[in-house]
Design a protein around this motif. Structure first.
Motif, PDB file in Angstrom:
ATOM      1  N   ASP A 147       8.626  -0.502 -17.870  1.00  0.00           N
ATOM      2  CA  ASP A 147      10.032  -0.126 -17.755  1.00  0.00           C
ATOM      3  C   ASP A 147      10.895  -1.043 -18.609  1.00  0.00           C
ATOM      4  O   ASP A 147      11.426  -0.634 -19.626  1.00  0.00           O
ATOM      5  CB  ASP A 147      10.470  -0.165 -16.295  1.00  0.00           C
ATOM      6  N   LYS A 148      10.994  -2.301 -18.228  1.00  0.00           N
ATOM      7  CA  LYS A 148      11.829  -3.237 -18.972  1.00  0.00           C
ATOM      8  C   LYS A 148      11.366  -3.389 -20.407  1.00  0.00           C
ATOM      9  O   LYS A 148      12.170  -3.485 -21.333  1.00  0.00           O
ATOM     10  CB  LYS A 148      11.832  -4.604 -18.274  1.00  0.00           C
ATOM     11  N   ASN A 149      10.050  -3.418 -20.631  1.00  0.00           N
ATOM     12  CA  ASN A 149       9.482  -3.587 -21.968  1.00  0.00           C
ATOM     13  C   ASN A 149       8.893  -2.290 -22.500  1.00  0.00           C
ATOM     14  O   ASN A 149       7.983  -2.300 -23.318  1.00  0.00           O
ATOM     15  CB  ASN A 149       8.391  -4.664 -21.929  1.00  0.00           C
ATOM     16  N   ARG A 150       9.429  -1.185 -22.067  1.00  0.00           N
ATOM     17  CA  ARG A 150       8.862   0.108 -22.428  1.00  0.00           C
ATOM     18  C   ARG A 150       8.907   0.353 -23.934  1.00  0.00           C
ATOM     19  O   ARG A 150       7.940   0.840 -24.533  1.00  0.00           O
ATOM     20  CB  ARG A 150       9.599   1.232 -21.693  1.00  0.00           C
ATOM     21  N   GLY A 151      10.026   0.058 -24.556  1.00  0.00           N
ATOM     22  CA  GLY A 151      10.143   0.303 -25.991  1.00  0.00           C
ATOM     23  C   GLY A 151       9.133  -0.490 -26.799  1.00  0.00           C
ATOM     24  O   GLY A 151       8.486   0.041 -27.709  1.00  0.00           O
ATOM     25  N   LEU A 152       8.981  -1.773 -26.488  1.00  0.00           N
ATOM     26  CA  LEU A 152       8.034  -2.610 -27.214  1.00  0.00           C
ATOM     27  C   LEU A 152       6.603  -2.165 -26.938  1.00  0.00           C
ATOM     28  O   LEU A 152       5.762  -2.142 -27.851  1.00  0.00           O
ATOM     29  CB  LEU A 152       8.221  -4.072 -26.827  1.00  0.00           C
ATOM     30  N   ALA A 153       6.312  -1.804 -25.695  1.00  0.00           N
ATOM     31  CA  ALA A 153       4.964  -1.342 -25.361  1.00  0.00           C
ATOM     32  C   ALA A 153       4.618  -0.073 -26.129  1.00  0.00           C
ATOM     33  O   ALA A 153       3.509   0.071 -26.666  1.00  0.00           O
ATOM     34  CB  ALA A 153       4.845  -1.101 -23.856  1.00  0.00           C
ATOM     35  N   LEU A 154       5.546   0.864 -26.212  1.00  0.00           N
ATOM     36  CA  LEU A 154       5.315   2.077 -26.991  1.00  0.00           C
ATOM     37  C   LEU A 154       5.107   1.746 -28.461  1.00  0.00           C
ATOM     38  O   LEU A 154       4.245   2.340 -29.132  1.00  0.00           O
ATOM     39  CB  LEU A 154       6.500   3.034 -26.828  1.00  0.00           C
ATOM     40  N   ALA A 155       5.885   0.809 -28.973  1.00  0.00           N
ATOM     41  CA  ALA A 155       5.744   0.429 -30.378  1.00  0.00           C
ATOM     42  C   ALA A 155       4.367  -0.150 -30.665  1.00  0.00           C
ATOM     43  O   ALA A 155       3.742   0.155 -31.684  1.00  0.00           O
ATOM     44  CB  ALA A 155       6.829  -0.584 -30.744  1.00  0.00           C
ATOM     45  N   ILE A 156       3.888  -0.993 -29.768  1.00  0.00           N
ATOM     46  CA  ILE A 156       2.571  -1.601 -29.947  1.00  0.00           C
ATOM     47  C   ILE A 156       1.485  -0.538 -29.957  1.00  0.00           C
ATOM     48  O   ILE A 156       0.593  -0.529 -30.818  1.00  0.00           O
ATOM     49  CB  ILE A 156       2.313  -2.643 -28.841  1.00  0.00           C
ATOM     50  N   VAL A 157       1.562   0.393 -29.014  1.00  0.00           N
ATOM     51  CA  VAL A 157       0.546   1.443 -28.937  1.00  0.00           C
ATOM     52  C   VAL A 157       0.576   2.328 -30.179  1.00  0.00           C
ATOM     53  O   VAL A 157      -0.464   2.599 -30.802  1.00  0.00           O
ATOM     54  CB  VAL A 157       0.751   2.291 -27.666  1.00  0.00           C
ATOM     55  N   LEU A 158       1.755   2.789 -30.565  1.00  0.00           N
ATOM     56  CA  LEU A 158       1.859   3.707 -31.692  1.00  0.00           C
ATOM     57  C   LEU A 158       1.599   3.022 -33.026  1.00  0.00           C
ATOM     58  O   LEU A 158       1.390   3.698 -34.034  1.00  0.00           O
ATOM     59  CB  LEU A 158       3.233   4.371 -31.686  1.00  0.00           C
ATOM     60  N   SER A 159       1.582   1.694 -33.042  1.00  0.00           N
ATOM     61  CA  SER A 159       1.204   0.969 -34.256  1.00  0.00           C
ATOM     62  C   SER A 159      -0.290   1.092 -34.533  1.00  0.00           C
ATOM     63  O   SER A 159      -0.748   0.709 -35.610  1.00  0.00           O
ATOM     64  CB  SER A 159       1.579  -0.516 -34.135  1.00  0.00           C
ATOM     65  N   GLY A 160      -1.038   1.625 -33.563  1.00  0.00           N
ATOM     66  CA  GLY A 160      -2.461   1.844 -33.802  1.00  0.00           C
ATOM     67  C   GLY A 160      -2.709   2.701 -35.020  1.00  0.00           C
ATOM     68  O   GLY A 160      -3.663   2.472 -35.781  1.00  0.00           O
ATOM     69  N   ALA A 161      -1.844   3.692 -35.252  1.00  0.00           N
ATOM     70  CA  ALA A 161      -1.998   4.543 -36.431  1.00  0.00           C
ATOM     71  C   ALA A 161      -1.803   3.738 -37.710  1.00  0.00           C
ATOM     72  O   ALA A 161      -2.523   3.946 -38.699  1.00  0.00           O
ATOM     73  CB  ALA A 161      -0.994   5.688 -36.373  1.00  0.00           C
ATOM     74  N   GLY A 162      -0.844   2.814 -37.710  1.00  0.00           N
ATOM     75  CA  GLY A 162      -0.632   1.971 -38.883  1.00  0.00           C
ATOM     76  C   GLY A 162      -1.800   1.034 -39.128  1.00  0.00           C
ATOM     77  O   GLY A 162      -2.186   0.786 -40.272  1.00  0.00           O
ATOM     78  N   ILE A 163      -2.372   0.508 -38.052  1.00  0.00           N
ATOM     79  CA  ILE A 163      -3.527  -0.375 -38.188  1.00  0.00           C
ATOM     80  C   ILE A 163      -4.697   0.384 -38.804  1.00  0.00           C
ATOM     81  O   ILE A 163      -5.392  -0.121 -39.693  1.00  0.00           O
ATOM     82  CB  ILE A 163      -3.910  -0.959 -36.822  1.00  0.00           C
ATOM     83  N   ALA A 164      -4.918   1.620 -38.351  1.00  0.00           N
ATOM     84  CA  ALA A 164      -5.985   2.435 -38.932  1.00  0.00           C
ATOM     85  C   ALA A 164      -5.723   2.690 -40.409  1.00  0.00           C
ATOM     86  O   ALA A 164      -6.660   2.710 -41.224  1.00  0.00           O
ATOM     87  CB  ALA A 164      -6.106   3.755 -38.172  1.00  0.00           C
ATOM     88  N   GLY A 165      -4.464   2.869 -40.744  1.00  0.00           N
ATOM     89  CA  GLY A 165      -4.123   3.133 -42.136  1.00  0.00           C
ATOM     90  C   GLY A 165      -4.379   1.965 -43.062  1.00  0.00           C
ATOM     91  O   GLY A 165      -4.499   2.146 -44.280  1.00  0.00           O
ATOM     92  N   VAL A 166      -4.481   0.763 -42.510  1.00  0.00           N
ATOM     93  CA  VAL A 166      -4.724  -0.416 -43.342  1.00  0.00           C
ATOM     94  C   VAL A 166      -6.169  -0.467 -43.831  1.00  0.00           C
ATOM     95  O   VAL A 166      -6.447  -0.724 -45.001  1.00  0.00           O
ATOM     96  CB  VAL A 166      -4.373  -1.703 -42.565  1.00  0.00           C
ATOM     97  N   PHE A 167      -7.131  -0.207 -42.923  1.00  0.00           N
ATOM     98  CA  PHE A 167      -8.532  -0.390 -43.295  1.00  0.00           C
ATOM     99  C   PHE A 167      -9.285   0.902 -43.573  1.00  0.00           C
ATOM    100  O   PHE A 167     -10.286   0.903 -44.291  1.00  0.00           O
ATOM    101  CB  PHE A 167      -9.270  -1.155 -42.189  1.00  0.00           C
ATOM    102  N   LEU A 168      -8.823   2.031 -43.017  1.00  0.00           N
ATOM    103  CA  LEU A 168      -9.607   3.256 -43.087  1.00  0.00           C
ATOM    104  C   LEU A 168      -9.802   3.784 -44.509  1.00  0.00           C
ATOM    105  O   LEU A 168     -10.919   4.172 -44.868  1.00  0.00           O
ATOM    106  CB  LEU A 168      -8.969   4.325 -42.198  1.00  0.00           C
TER     107      LEU A 168
END
Length: 421
Positions: A147-168
């Protein structure tokens, strides 16, 4: 327990907002991996390394290969709507596992295709069933746990796509170069099957509930909103969010696949154009994390407007015979917007709609974004062929960024802090 909300996530009152990441890391970790290796991410990021090999071995044109994304994105838009309807009935964990399994099987089947129609059919079916592991599933679990950190938590999770884009891309280029494209798709299938599925199976156990916690300073629970109960299609905020995300996604999805061709058309070398585009990936991850941090502390629609309108300037820079510095600036601005938009979609949906509407609203708006992503690249290319340059497309996307960003502040107060809505 909040009256009128079924099965809320229960935490001690004193620690309600304390240590959310300590409690929720078992949701975040599998969600990051799942977001990185879901069909939506893998299909988009992997297509580049396969284009040349498929053209050489199968005789398919680049346009024909890239058209597979039209089928993937188009059927994904149907899949996410179905996922939104099923999430609160079937549960995020089951849908995620089914989606990852379908993704693995579909990618493995592509290694056996003999015709372009088979390629399209498998992409479409995999995108449809694989939507169970799309961003809506991971976002739904995160919004229920934070709740309080919802925005940051969503950002961390959705950054998974960016992480994949670095090495894939580099990983696939190495596999394809040494063993061929068919082995490349088998290797790609191993990521959801052997990496994501075990982690999700062992760790991902979200609270299967339709309740997203409200802020403690809220004067009333979500469920007391009469307008929320009347259905999402009757709420103007639904249409504001849908149109804003659609405009923004049209702009982003049109620019990025055509970024390098537009620069080379204006005389920039392919190598320098590729370096300029590299700024996009870095700013995407940065934008996602910065926006996630800010929306937990400030009014999210204003943050969205700040990040989604400046890319209009980046699009105009690309019409002025840009040098290398201008191209990098444009890539940075557009990358920041790309990092912001999916974070904002999940966060704003959770703040402006009743808990029982979250999955439905998110799925419909995400489907609109998927349709935009499917059609926009082809529209860009069509305008280029019609006018002889990409300038008309960049003027159009500049207008789309301005409209998409400027609409967000009209959302008004958050639902839980609003008067009777």
């Amino acid at each position: 327990m909040t009256e009128g909300v079924s099965n809320p996530v229960a935490f001690p009152a004193a620690s309600r907002h304390q240590g959310e990441f300590q409690r929720g890391w078992t949701i975040l970790m599998p969600a990051i991996v799942g977001c990185a290796f879901c069909m939506g991410t893998l299909a988009t990021i992997s297509i580049g390394p396969f284009v040349t090999a498929l053209g050489r071995d199968m005789g398919w044109s680049r346009t024909a290969v890239q058209m597979s994304l039209l089928f993937g994105q188009g059927f994904s838009s149907l899949g996410v709507i179905a996922t939104g309807l099923l999430l609160d009935r079937v549960g995020a964990r089951r849908l995620a596992l089914v989606g990852l399994l379908a993704t693995a099987l579909g990618l493995a089947l592509i290694s056996f295709v003999q015709s372009i129609l088979q390629f399209y059919a498998i992409m479409a079916l995999t995108a449809l069933i694989g939507s169970g592991a799309s961003a809506i599933t991971w976002s739904r679990a995160v919004t229920a746990a934070f709740d309080k950190n919802r925005g940051l938590a969503l950002a961390i999770v959705l950054s998974g796509a960016g992480i994949a884009g670095v090495f894939l891309p580099s990983f696939l280029a190495w596999v394809i170069g040494g063993h061929g494209w068919r082995t490349g798709y088998l290797a790609l299938a191993c990521l959801p099957a052997l990496v994501a599925m075990p982690i999700v199976f062992l760790m991902f156990r979200p609270a299967e509930t339709s309740a997203i916690r409200v802020r403690p300073d809220s004067g009333e629970p979500h469920s007391r909103s009469g307008r929320a109960r009347s259905g999402m299609f009757l709420q103007y905020r639904f249409w504001v969010l849908l149109i804003s995300i659609f405009c923004t996604y049209c702009a982003i999805s049109g620019v990025m696949p055509n970024f390098i061709p537009a620069l080379t058309d204006k005389g920039m070398t392919l190598e320098r154009a590729a370096i300029a585009q590299g700024a996009f990936g870095a700013s995407l991850i940065l934008g996602r994390l910065v926006v996630g941090f800010l929306v937990d502390r400030f009014w999210a629609p204003a943050i969205g407007a700040v990040f989604l309108t400046p890319p209009a300037l980046g699009c105009l820079l690309l019409t002025w015979d840009p040098g290398f510095s201008a191209a990098v600036t444009a890539a940075l601005l557009i990358g920041l917007a790309t990092g912001a938009e999916l974070d904002l979609l999940a966060l704003l949906t959770s703040r402006y709609f009743a808990p029982h509407l979250f999955s439905k609203v998110y799925s419909w708006v995400y489907a609109a974004a998927a349709c935009a992503g499917a059609a926009s690249p082809m529209m860009f290319s069509w305008l280029r062929d019609l006018t002889g340059s990409y300038d008309a497309s960049f003027y159009m996307t500049a207008a789309l960024f301005l409209v998409g960003g400027a609409m967000l502040p009209t959302l008004g107060k958050y639902l839980e802090k609003a008067d009777d809505r």
